[in-house]
Design an enzyme around this catalytic site. Structure first.
Site, short mmCIF file in Angstrom:
data_model
loop_
_atom_site.label_atom_id
_atom_site.label_comp_id
_atom_site.label_asym_id
_atom_site.label_seq_id
_atom_site.Cartn_x
_atom_site.Cartn_y
_atom_site.Cartn_z
N GLY A 218 -3.83 -4.63 -0.34
CA GLY A 218 -3.97 -3.89 0.91
C GLY A 218 -2.72 -3.22 1.41
N GLU A 243 -6.50 -10.89 3.30
CA GLU A 243 -7.61 -10.15 3.93
C GLU A 243 -8.04 -8.96 3.09
OE1 GLU A 243 -4.25 -7.70 4.58
OE2 GLU A 243 -4.46 -9.84 4.93
N ASP A 244 -7.12 -8.37 2.34
CA ASP A 244 -7.45 -7.21 1.52
C ASP A 244 -8.51 -7.54 0.48
OD1 ASP A 244 -5.72 -8.90 0.19
OD2 ASP A 244 -4.21 -7.37 -0.24
N TYR A 245 -8.37 -8.68 -0.18
CA TYR A 245 -9.35 -9.10 -1.19
C TYR A 245 -10.73 -9.29 -0.57
CZ TYR A 245 -11.80 -12.11 -4.52
OH TYR A 245 -12.73 -12.65 -5.36
#
Length: 405
Positions: A218, A243-245
């Site tokens: 991210g 959080e990006d995953y």
């Protein structure tokens, strides 16, 4: 009867050893497919000139920039966002600590470029354990355009980078992300970073993107805002450090596709040290192990030195080949393919010579197994001055410091 039982046990052992040897040989063969996919896909995908269609309106983009602290390159990195060649965008700078010196740099740039739509948000929010999401929350809620670009503080943009990312946002593509790479900088630590992101990271990133596997990081992500709003906004993912995953996972589960931009993400942090870089790699290894547990086995096996040792034993056992010769040839071919991939990702002259590459490559390959073991032995994560414990599935909880009585 005793002899028959002994013979049966020995046969079971032999078959098991044969099975293990075949597994390592097949896995070793598969890694060369990963190498070739990364090289071919990287050559086809990266550094292609793209342009936005003239016949349709260009969508506006809200750029959310979470900031924390100042490094020597921060001012010049942020300035590249004020000088992009894109018709409609806004800059939303988010700083959690109201005494952070980054605020002064942002205000200087806003005064220098008064015609650029830019706003500053301080104080952050408190919606979960993830400090990045807490920091970005006010800016995300205030975004006025349909597209959101989340960009880390150390990213440097070219004039046409945003154009390139928006051009990849086709129908059913909900997220466009940039493959991590680095700008040219001086010093061995900078060389080591460029080698890692241009070889080991690029190999997995490009092959996963080609195969449709979630490989999203991210640090530079363009996403449709309504897709995040549908599940309750950024705060929905605030229980995770990665959080990006989980944002990408949520998109894929709802039928959206992802695409990587033809330009990589140009990381340009002004603080480049071997220790901090290795700490970063260790933190990522801890996150991957918690989110995708099978990487505990597969990740170390994908390393050149480790896999080469197992594969050398396997071919010696199966085919009676010379294990030492096989191991040395394995390392040499791996090294050459990594050089080819790095040159493709760089798309120009490297900032170091071939000898520096040899030293940096050997250092990374030899230190990587240790960093992985260290990550599993010490599972707690220190990030942005806080300490976290990860549960299976990637959920994080912050460990508060003990108060001495």
């Amino acid at each position: 009867m005793t002899f028959l039982l002994y013979a049966q046990k020995m046969a079971t052992v032999i078959y098991t050893v044969y099975g293990v040897a075949i597994f390592f040989f097949v896995f070793w063969c598969g890694t060369w497919g990963v190498h070739l996919i990364a090289i071919l896909y990287g050559k086809w995908k990266l550094h292609k000139k793209t342009s936005l269609p003239c016949e349709i309106p260009v969508p506006g983009v809200s750029i959310v920039k979470p900031l924390m602290g100042v490094d020597p390159n921060l001012f010049s990195n942020l300035e590249t966002f004020f000088t992009m060649d894109y018709p409609t965008y806004e800059l939303l700078f988010c700083v959690e600590d109201e005494s952070d010196p980054a605020i002064m740099l942002v205000k200087r740039l806003m005064e220098k470029y008064p015609n650029v739509d830019a706003r500053l948000f301080t104080g952050g929010g408190n919606v979960g354990v993830n400090p990045k999401i807490n920091n970005m929350q006010p800016g995300f809620l205030a975004a006025k355009y349909e597209l959101i670009l989340i960009s880390d503080s150390g990213i440097r943009m070219k004039e046409d980078t945003l154009q390139d990312m928006v051009s990849h946002l086709k129908d059913k593509v909900g997220l466009v992300h940039q493959m991590p790479f680095t700008c040219d900088r001086d010093g061995f630590a900078a060389t080591l970073e460029k080698i890692y992101f241009g070889t080991a990271q690029a190999r997995i990133y490009l092959s996963a993107a080609f195969l449709g596997v979630n490989c999203h990081t991210g640090m530079s992500t363009l996403i449709r805002k309504n897709i995040i709003d549908e599940v309750g906004g950024l705060q929905t993912f605030s229980g995770y450090l990665a959080e990006d995953y989980f944002i990408a996972k949520s998109l894929k589960e709802r039928g959206w596709n992802m695409s990587i931009s033809s330009q990589p993400a140009w990381q340009n942090s002004g603080l480049c040290e071997i220790h901090s870089f290795q700490a970063r790699l260790t933190r990522w290894a801890k996150l991957r192990a918690a989110m995708v547990p099978h990487t505990i086995i597969l990740e170390p096996l994908s390393e050149c030195m480790v896999l080469g040792a197992f594969a050398s034993w396997a071919v010696s056992f199966l085919f009676k080949w010379d294990a030492l010769v096989f191991y040395l040839v394995h390392i040499l071919v791996w090294f050459l393919l990594d050089w080819i991939l790095l040159c493709i990702v760089q798309n120009g002259s490297l900032s170091f010579n071939k000898f520096d590459f040899v030293v940096g490559w050997l250092f990374r390959e030899c230190s990587s197994p240790y960093l992985f073991l260290h990550a599993q032995w010490h599972p707690e994560i220190r990030w942005r001055g806080r300490t976290y414990r990860l549960k299976w599935g990637g959920i994080a909880e912050e460990l508060k410091p003990k108060v001495k009585v």
